[in-house]
Design a protein around this motif. Sequence first.
Motif, PDB file in Angstrom:
ATOM      1  N   LYS A 198     -31.560  -9.999  13.020  1.00  0.00           N
ATOM      2  CA  LYS A 198     -30.609 -10.469  14.075  1.00  0.00           C
ATOM      3  C   LYS A 198     -31.327 -11.257  15.372  1.00  0.00           C
ATOM      4  O   LYS A 198     -30.690 -12.353  15.452  1.00  0.00           O
ATOM      5  CB  LYS A 198     -29.416  -9.548  14.412  1.00  0.00           C
ATOM      6  CG  LYS A 198     -28.532  -8.728  13.467  1.00  0.00           C
ATOM      7  CD  LYS A 198     -27.779  -7.854  14.346  1.00  0.00           C
ATOM      8  CE  LYS A 198     -28.173  -6.926  15.267  1.00  0.00           C
ATOM      9  NZ  LYS A 198     -29.315  -6.003  14.704  1.00  0.00           N
ATOM     10  N   SER A 199     -32.123 -10.963  15.944  1.00  0.00           N
ATOM     11  CA  SER A 199     -33.041 -11.553  16.998  1.00  0.00           C
ATOM     12  C   SER A 199     -33.572 -12.659  16.576  1.00  0.00           C
ATOM     13  O   SER A 199     -33.558 -13.656  17.147  1.00  0.00           O
ATOM     14  CB  SER A 199     -33.807 -10.430  17.676  1.00  0.00           C
ATOM     15  OG  SER A 199     -33.108  -9.396  18.304  1.00  0.00           O
ATOM     16  N   THR A 200     -34.173 -12.604  15.421  1.00  0.00           N
ATOM     17  CA  THR A 200     -34.910 -13.744  14.830  1.00  0.00           C
ATOM     18  C   THR A 200     -33.921 -14.923  14.339  1.00  0.00           C
ATOM     19  O   THR A 200     -34.196 -16.105  14.870  1.00  0.00           O
ATOM     20  CB  THR A 200     -35.974 -13.408  13.526  1.00  0.00           C
ATOM     21  OG1 THR A 200     -36.494 -12.299  13.970  1.00  0.00           O
ATOM     22  CG2 THR A 200     -36.553 -14.621  12.999  1.00  0.00           C
ATOM     23  N   LEU A 201     -32.811 -14.588  13.861  1.00  0.00           N
ATOM     24  CA  LEU A 201     -31.751 -15.252  13.521  1.00  0.00           C
ATOM     25  C   LEU A 201     -30.972 -15.957  15.053  1.00  0.00           C
ATOM     26  O   LEU A 201     -31.097 -16.963  14.923  1.00  0.00           O
ATOM     27  CB  LEU A 201     -30.629 -14.622  12.943  1.00  0.00           C
ATOM     28  CG  LEU A 201     -29.734 -15.408  12.138  1.00  0.00           C
ATOM     29  CD1 LEU A 201     -30.396 -16.157  10.975  1.00  0.00           C
ATOM     30  CD2 LEU A 201     -28.526 -14.615  11.407  1.00  0.00           C
ATOM     31  N   ALA A 202     -30.954 -15.169  15.949  1.00  0.00           N
ATOM     32  CA  ALA A 202     -30.606 -15.726  17.222  1.00  0.00           C
ATOM     33  C   ALA A 202     -31.392 -16.615  17.839  1.00  0.00           C
ATOM     34  O   ALA A 202     -31.100 -17.833  18.222  1.00  0.00           O
ATOM     35  CB  ALA A 202     -30.270 -14.587  18.278  1.00  0.00           C
ATOM     36  N   ASN A 203     -32.752 -16.290  17.690  1.00  0.00           N
ATOM     37  CA  ASN A 203     -33.784 -17.206  18.034  1.00  0.00           C
ATOM     38  C   ASN A 203     -33.696 -18.771  17.371  1.00  0.00           C
ATOM     39  O   ASN A 203     -33.858 -20.004  18.089  1.00  0.00           O
ATOM     40  CB  ASN A 203     -35.170 -16.859  18.105  1.00  0.00           C
ATOM     41  CG  ASN A 203     -35.392 -15.795  19.361  1.00  0.00           C
ATOM     42  OD1 ASN A 203     -34.996 -15.782  20.165  1.00  0.00           O
ATOM     43  ND2 ASN A 203     -36.174 -14.638  18.926  1.00  0.00           N
ATOM     44  N   ALA A 204     -33.538 -18.383  16.180  1.00  0.00           N
ATOM     45  CA  ALA A 204     -33.258 -19.763  15.325  1.00  0.00           C
ATOM     46  C   ALA A 204     -32.391 -20.542  15.756  1.00  0.00           C
ATOM     47  O   ALA A 204     -32.422 -21.994  15.784  1.00  0.00           O
ATOM     48  CB  ALA A 204     -33.541 -19.527  13.764  1.00  0.00           C
ATOM     49  N   LEU A 205     -31.086 -19.893  16.058  1.00  0.00           N
ATOM     50  CA  LEU A 205     -29.823 -20.793  16.489  1.00  0.00           C
ATOM     51  C   LEU A 205     -29.923 -21.346  17.960  1.00  0.00           C
ATOM     52  O   LEU A 205     -29.408 -22.499  18.009  1.00  0.00           O
ATOM     53  CB  LEU A 205     -28.696 -19.955  16.464  1.00  0.00           C
ATOM     54  CG  LEU A 205     -28.388 -19.244  15.075  1.00  0.00           C
ATOM     55  CD1 LEU A 205     -27.023 -18.322  15.089  1.00  0.00           C
ATOM     56  CD2 LEU A 205     -27.784 -20.622  14.190  1.00  0.00           C
ATOM     57  N   LEU A 206     -30.756 -20.456  18.767  1.00  0.00           N
ATOM     58  CA  LEU A 206     -30.796 -20.850  19.962  1.00  0.00           C
ATOM     59  C   LEU A 206     -32.179 -21.907  20.239  1.00  0.00           C
ATOM     60  O   LEU A 206     -32.062 -22.747  21.353  1.00  0.00           O
ATOM     61  CB  LEU A 206     -31.238 -19.680  21.125  1.00  0.00           C
ATOM     62  CG  LEU A 206     -30.204 -18.775  21.279  1.00  0.00           C
ATOM     63  CD1 LEU A 206     -30.717 -17.314  21.635  1.00  0.00           C
ATOM     64  CD2 LEU A 206     -28.988 -19.158  22.067  1.00  0.00           C
TER      65      LEU A 206
END
Length: 363
Positions: free
Chosen positions: A211-219
């Motif tokens: 989830k955190s890696t995914l959030a970073n990719a979106l951000l």
Amino acid sequence: MSHTSLPHALAALGWDDAWDAEFAPYAEQGLLPGRVVRVDRGQCDVMTADGIVRADTAFVTPHDPLRVICTGDWAAVEATGNPRYVKAYLPRRTAFVRSTSSQRSEGQILAANVDHAIIAVSLAVELDLGRIERFLALAWESGAQPLVVLTKADLVPDAATLGHLVQDVEATAPGVQVLTVSSVTGEGTDVLAAIVGDGTSVLLGISGAGKSTLANALLGAEVMEVQAAREVDGKGRHTTTTRNLLALPGGGVLIDTPGLRGVGLWDAETGVGQVFSEIEEYAENCRFHDCAHEAEPGCAVLAALDSGELADRRLESYRKLLRENQRIVAKTDARLRSEIRRDWRLKSAEGRANHAAKRGGRV
């Protein structure tokens, strides 16, 4: 005051004319609108048109845990004061709720006013279809549109294998888009960004789901700390410890949540029905409207099972989630508890009568 006249910071968080109309009585009291971006220890951070405000939640802390203020709420905050207080929050359009792990069987609200529920599932470990169904039931019940994101797709280099995994999840999630992504190769992130660019999305999943890696990719930045998952079982440590609301650079809002160890249902019968929509469609053709799909004559669900149209695992999972949901509801609904006890007594009496009949009337 139209939402178009508000500074970009508030409009970017989802403020619209409907929220503006809801807020009108509070505006007359001199209160400021803002969106809750984080809650902790009886206080919360609220993004207002003037920036982040730290506010006390003492006025909106009822005994009902489902009515406490949470990340995603639109709040009415005092314009001045030290401390400043949240005086109310606007009625929620949607609410993501699960049952707590406590013996009191209370509900816990995870996020409010969510449009998309992104369920992150790691491809680094074997798929747990039952857990995906559980997340989907809560997502549908919340009123949000679910989306299953299979992360770490680069760990499944064989296209045929990846295709079979996607098909398994699609069969588990009727009516739900299934997307494969990889933070390493960038696969799927542009599609995901386009989906979440409109409205508010909540990111859900167990620890280690990415989830955190995914959030970073979106951000587009290393905003969320990332910790490596254990190689043995793919489980990660709880990187995110609070629910945080973040504005995305391409538009839209993301609520990141801690990894959920337990995903208990909370009055989610409608959500369960949507997850297993094919079973409910079969059930419409059962001979009896109250068919339990156990051994009744003319049961269309059992006929689909016998023909191979319906997988045994799906029916068992459906029964399991319905039973669990019924137990949760019964603990909080005295009337339903009474009905369940009455049904149990009737079935017990029928069972005893049938047993006596088989023995020639001897008890």
